[in-house]
Every structure is written in structure tokens, then in C-alpha cells.
Design an enzyme around this catalytic site. Structure first.
Site, PDB file in Angstrom:
ATOM      1  N   LYS A 167       8.596   1.724  -4.213  1.00  0.00           N
ATOM      2  CA  LYS A 167       8.860   0.340  -2.593  1.00  0.00           C
ATOM      3  C   LYS A 167       9.634  -0.945  -3.866  1.00  0.00           C
ATOM      4  CE  LYS A 167       6.156   1.200   0.841  1.00  0.00           C
ATOM      5  NZ  LYS A 167       5.760   0.588   2.307  1.00  0.00           N
ATOM      6  N   LYS A 212       9.334   3.701   7.639  1.00  0.00           N
ATOM      7  CA  LYS A 212       9.888   3.398   9.305  1.00  0.00           C
ATOM      8  C   LYS A 212      11.336   1.954   8.512  1.00  0.00           C
ATOM      9  CE  LYS A 212       5.499   1.269  10.365  1.00  0.00           C
ATOM     10  NZ  LYS A 212       4.697   1.442   9.768  1.00  0.00           N
ATOM     11  N   LYS A 216      10.848  10.780   2.594  1.00  0.00           N
ATOM     12  CA  LYS A 216       9.830  11.207   3.845  1.00  0.00           C
ATOM     13  C   LYS A 216       9.906  10.249   5.297  1.00  0.00           C
ATOM     14  CE  LYS A 216       6.897   7.685   3.606  1.00  0.00           C
ATOM     15  NZ  LYS A 216       5.539   6.449   3.835  1.00  0.00           N
TER      16      LYS A 216
HETATM   17  N1  AQP Z   1       6.325  10.680   6.848  1.00  0.00           N
HETATM   18  C1  AQP Z   1       4.782  10.711   7.364  1.00  0.00           C
HETATM   19  N2  AQP Z   1       4.320  11.361   7.333  1.00  0.00           N
HETATM   20  C2  AQP Z   1       2.364  11.948   7.546  1.00  0.00           C
HETATM   21  N3  AQP Z   1       2.051  10.605   7.785  1.00  0.00           N
HETATM   22  C3  AQP Z   1       3.183   9.311   7.660  1.00  0.00           C
HETATM   23  N4  AQP Z   1       2.477   8.039   7.115  1.00  0.00           N
HETATM   24  C4  AQP Z   1       3.662   7.169   7.102  1.00  0.00           C
HETATM   25  N5  AQP Z   1       4.858   8.343   7.203  1.00  0.00           N
HETATM   26  C5  AQP Z   1       3.956   9.047   7.044  1.00  0.00           C
HETATM   27  C6  AQP Z   1       0.841   7.427   7.845  1.00  0.00           C
HETATM   28  O1  AQP Z   1       1.060   5.877   8.616  1.00  0.00           O
HETATM   29  C7  AQP Z   1      -0.141   5.235   8.410  1.00  0.00           C
HETATM   30  C8  AQP Z   1       0.476   4.131   8.744  1.00  0.00           C
HETATM   31  O2  AQP Z   1       1.489   4.013   7.069  1.00  0.00           O
HETATM   32  P1  AQP Z   1       1.487   2.531   6.903  1.00  0.00           P
HETATM   33  O3  AQP Z   1       1.278   1.338   7.830  1.00  0.00           O
HETATM   34  O4  AQP Z   1       1.497   2.003   5.343  1.00  0.00           O
HETATM   35  O5  AQP Z   1       3.121   2.841   7.451  1.00  0.00           O
HETATM   36  P2  AQP Z   1       3.678   2.350   6.687  1.00  0.00           P
HETATM   37  O6  AQP Z   1       3.923   2.626   5.388  1.00  0.00           O
HETATM   38  O7  AQP Z   1       5.132   1.246   7.315  1.00  0.00           O
HETATM   39  O8  AQP Z   1       4.975   4.114   7.408  1.00  0.00           O
HETATM   40  P3  AQP Z   1       6.335   3.985   6.363  1.00  0.00           P
HETATM   41  O9  AQP Z   1       7.062   4.416   7.445  1.00  0.00           O
HETATM   42  O10 AQP Z   1       5.849   4.628   5.538  1.00  0.00           O
HETATM   43  O11 AQP Z   1       7.484   2.302   5.809  1.00  0.00           O
HETATM   44  P4  AQP Z   1       7.467   1.580   4.901  1.00  0.00           P
HETATM   45  O12 AQP Z   1       9.070   2.675   5.035  1.00  0.00           O
HETATM   46  O13 AQP Z   1       7.605   0.178   4.822  1.00  0.00           O
HETATM   47  O14 AQP Z   1       6.598   3.390   3.716  1.00  0.00           O
HETATM   48  C9  AQP Z   1      -1.036   6.276   6.812  1.00  0.00           C
HETATM   49  O15 AQP Z   1      -1.779   6.745   6.724  1.00  0.00           O
HETATM   50  C10 AQP Z   1       0.022   6.757   6.406  1.00  0.00           C
HETATM   51  O16 AQP Z   1      -0.290   7.141   5.548  1.00  0.00           O
END
Ligand code: AQP
Length: 337
Positions: free
Chosen positions: A115, A201, A198
Site C-alpha cells: 500500500k 476497491k 486481488k
Molecule cells: N479480493 C478479495 N477476495 C477475498 N476477500 C477480500 N477482501 C478484500 N478483498 C478481497 C476481504 O474483505 C474484507 C474487508 O476488507 P477491507 O475493509 O480491508 O477491504 P479493503 O482491503 O479495503 O478492500 P480492498 O478492496 O482490498 O481495498 P483496498 O483496495 O483499499 O486494499 C476483509 O476480510 C478482506 O480480507
């Protein structure tokens, strides 16, 4: 999901739309666990500000994520659903645990490296210490089980290490060691544009993910354009080796229809993507359509959403504050007030 769980805790950031990875990797398990455990689910707004956020968008995001969770099946009567910033124990316990965690442990966290990217010096200190706040989130409730996607595995191991070191340092058995629950055929949903990244968002390409707010046409278009390959589907899972995009699409079909990958391939093996993708889009629309409709009906009802969050925060405080008092006694802060 027939296992017995003790106290369940998990969280999600109120940044951007809930996507299919969040839903299949985590939220669907959250919903299922409500039947067999005491569940505490948190909209983690303190985590959100580890990167810059527009205040108005964040405030809206907290309500929208709450609406999306309820639309996905979280029942705020049964589960405790609340915003992290409204329970001050999270931030206070995080400080104590930052004095337990070691710099070397945090240096190993791969998500910070991903990140912060090339600008590590310019990243916030909060982004670096984020996994300690996550440990505090879980330990404030003495949670025993934490349903998450595969990407959170390393942070959960850190939370266990912090809990064990705290107990050991102060000669107490205060924190149980929380167990990750990473289950189902979609613990790591991949981007529709790149089977090695992965679904996330923060991916700038909206075509890389299915948002829970996407309508039927958008879903069908995104699946049609999803990266795949020219070969037919194999009839056994071993045939997906080295085909990340194919494996991702088959995994999605398995998760959405509650079948194993082997069962999906037994039914669809031999088909090309021209045949398989419309079938996948159809089950996706059928699964997500009702969630989207419930979300749209709820998302602007700020009075109802705020009341749900306030009630959830009060219930969460009632559990977390006595745990913090135990922590105070263990570290020697005393009970003078
Ligand atoms: N691609 C994924 N596959 C399975 N599980 C996922 N999670 C996130 N992406 C995947 C799971 O969703 C839950 C919430 O996670 P979060 O609030 O940490 O979500 P995040 O990291 O903001 O989601 P993103 O899309 O991964 O955001 P960015 O892009 O900002 O990093 C967790 O249980 C996570 O494991």
C-alpha cells in the site's frame, strides 16, 4: 458453515463500494456466522484515514457501508454493527498494544509494503501501525474467531503474536488467541482484468471488479469483457493450473452456486468462455440483484442507519470497556477514577 464459534469479530473499511471480493471472501461468512455465534461487526473508519479521505465522502461511506452490510444479510438485531471511531477503546487499546508489538514484526507486514508502494517515507505512520489497531479491534472484545479474506492472514498472525506477548509480559491470561476463519472457494477473488492481482476497491479500473451496486447490464458487460483465455475449460481442477483468469472465473461460479470447483468443472468442462461467461453472469445477477435492491432502498435512510450505528456502538462499548479496565489493571494504570 457448521463449526461452532465463540465470539466473532470482523471489520470492513467504509471506503468505496462493497465488491464481490469483500462479499464472497468475508461478508457472506459474517452473515452465516450470525446463526451460531455472538457476532460483532465494525465499520472501520479509523483504518480508513490511514490514507487521505475527503471528510464528506467518508461520512457518507460509513452510512453506505452500513446499508450494504445490512443489504447483504447482516441483522443488526442479532449482530452488533457499529462504527469503530464511536468506541474509543479501539484507539486507546491500540496505544497499549503498540508498546507490546515490536518494530521488527511490523516491518514484515507485506500489506504496508504494497500500500505504501514506492513512497514509503511519505506514507502515514497510521498506515504502518494499522495492523496493531486491527489487533486492538479484535482483542477489545476478546474475540475468538475472525472471518476474513486470505489477504488478512498475516495481520491475524500478528494479532495472535501481540495477544500472546501481552499475556506473557504481564503474567495474565487476558486475551484469547484469535483464530482466522478463511473459508469457502473464494477467499481470494482476483481482478477481472488480471488474474494475478486481488480484486480491490482501490484498483483504478472499475472493470476490474463487480460492485454490489452494479446493475444487471453492467455485471453482464464486465463478465463478458473479463480477461480469460482461448482454451476450453478442463473437466478437473488440475487443468486450471497456470490459468489464473480461468481459475478465478470458475472459483466465482463455485462460490456463487455453493458448489466445489470440481463440481463446476464436472458440469462446465469442455465449454469455451463464450458459453461459460453468460452462465456466470446469470448466476451473479441472480445472487446480487436482491442485495442491490435492498441497498438502494436503505442507503438514503440516514435516520434509520444512524440509529442502528448508535445502538451498535453502545452495545460494543458495554463489552469493550470492561476489557480495557482489565488491561489497565494488568499494565499498572490502576483504577483511580
Ligand atoms: N479480493 C478479495 N477476495 C477475498 N476477500 C477480500 N477482501 C478484500 N478483498 C478481497 C476481504 O474483505 C474484507 C474487508 O476488507 P477491507 O475493509 O480491508 O477491504 P479493503 O482491503 O479495503 O478492500 P480492498 O478492496 O482490498 O481495498 P483496498 O483496495 O483499499 O486494499 C476483509 O476480510 C478482506 O480480507
Amino acid at each position: 458453515m457448521s463449526r461452532v464459534f465463540g465470539r466473532v469479530f470482523s471489520g470492513i473499511q467504509p471506503t468505496g463500494n462493497l465488491h464481490l471480493g469483500n462479499y464472497l471472501g468475508a461478508i457472506r461468512n459474517w452473515v452465516r456466522m450470525q446463526d451460531s455465534a455472538e457476532c460483532i461487526y465494525c465499520v472501520v473508519d479509523l483504518h480508513a484515514i490511514t490514507v487521505a479521505q475527503d471528510p464528506k465522502t467518508l461520512a457518507r461511506g460509513i452510512r453506505e457501508m452500513t446499508a450494504a452490510l445490512i443489504a447483504s444479510g447482516i441483522d443488526p438485531e442479532r449482530a452488533i454493527l457499529f462504527p469503530q471511531s464511536q468506541v474509543r477503546v479501539h484507539a486507546e487499546l491500540a496505544w497499549v498494544l503498540m508498546c507490546t508489538a515490536r518494530v521488527g514484526w511490523l516491518n514484515r507486514m507485506t500489506q504496508f509494503k504494497e500500500k505504501s508502494g514506492k513512497d514509503r517515507e511519505g506514507a502515514s505512520v497510521g498506515l504502518y501501525t494499522y495492523p496493531v489497531l486491527q489487533a486492538a479491534d479484535i482483542l477489545a472484545y476478546k474475540a475468538t474467531h475472525v472471518p476474513v479474506g486470505e489477504d488478512q492472514k498475516q495481520h491475524l498472525e500478528l494479532a495472535r503474536d501481540i495477544a500472546a506477548k501481552f499475556n506473557n509480559d504481564f503474567g495474565v491470561e487476558l486475551f484469547p488467541l484469535p483464530e482466522p476463519v478463511i473459508e469457502g472457494p473464494a477467499t481470494r477473488v482476483m481482478s477481472l482484468r488480471d488474474g494475478t492481482a486481488k480484486m480491490s476497491k482501490s484498483d483504478p479500473s472499475d472493470a476490474s471488479r463487480i460492485n454490489l451496486t452494479d446493475d444487471a447490464d453492467t455485471i453482464a458487460q464486465k463478465i463478458k469483457r473479463a480477461k480469460s483465455d482461448a482454451d476450453a475449460l478442463p473437466s478437473e481442477p488440475a487443468g486450471l493450473a497456470g490459468r489464473p483468469e480461468a481459475a478465478n472465473l470458475v472459483g466465482l461460479m463455485a462460490a456463487l452456486t455453493d458448489r466445489s470447483v470440481a463440481q463446476v468443472l464436472a458440469d462446465h468442462g469442455g465449454q469455451g468462455f463464450g458459453q461459460f461467461k453468460p452462465a456466470l453472469a446469470e448466476v451473479m445477477v441472480a445472487a446480487l440483484g436482491p442485495i442491490t435492491a435492498r441497498f438502494n432502498a436503505l442507503k438514503d435512510d440516514s435516520i434509520a442507519l444512524d440509529s442502528i450505528l448508535a445502538t451498535g456502538a453502545a452495545r460494543a462499548r458495554a463489552i469493550a470497556e470492561p476489557v480495557l479496565a482489565e488491561v489497565h489493571r494488568a499494565v499498572g494504570f490502576g483504577d483511580w477514577l
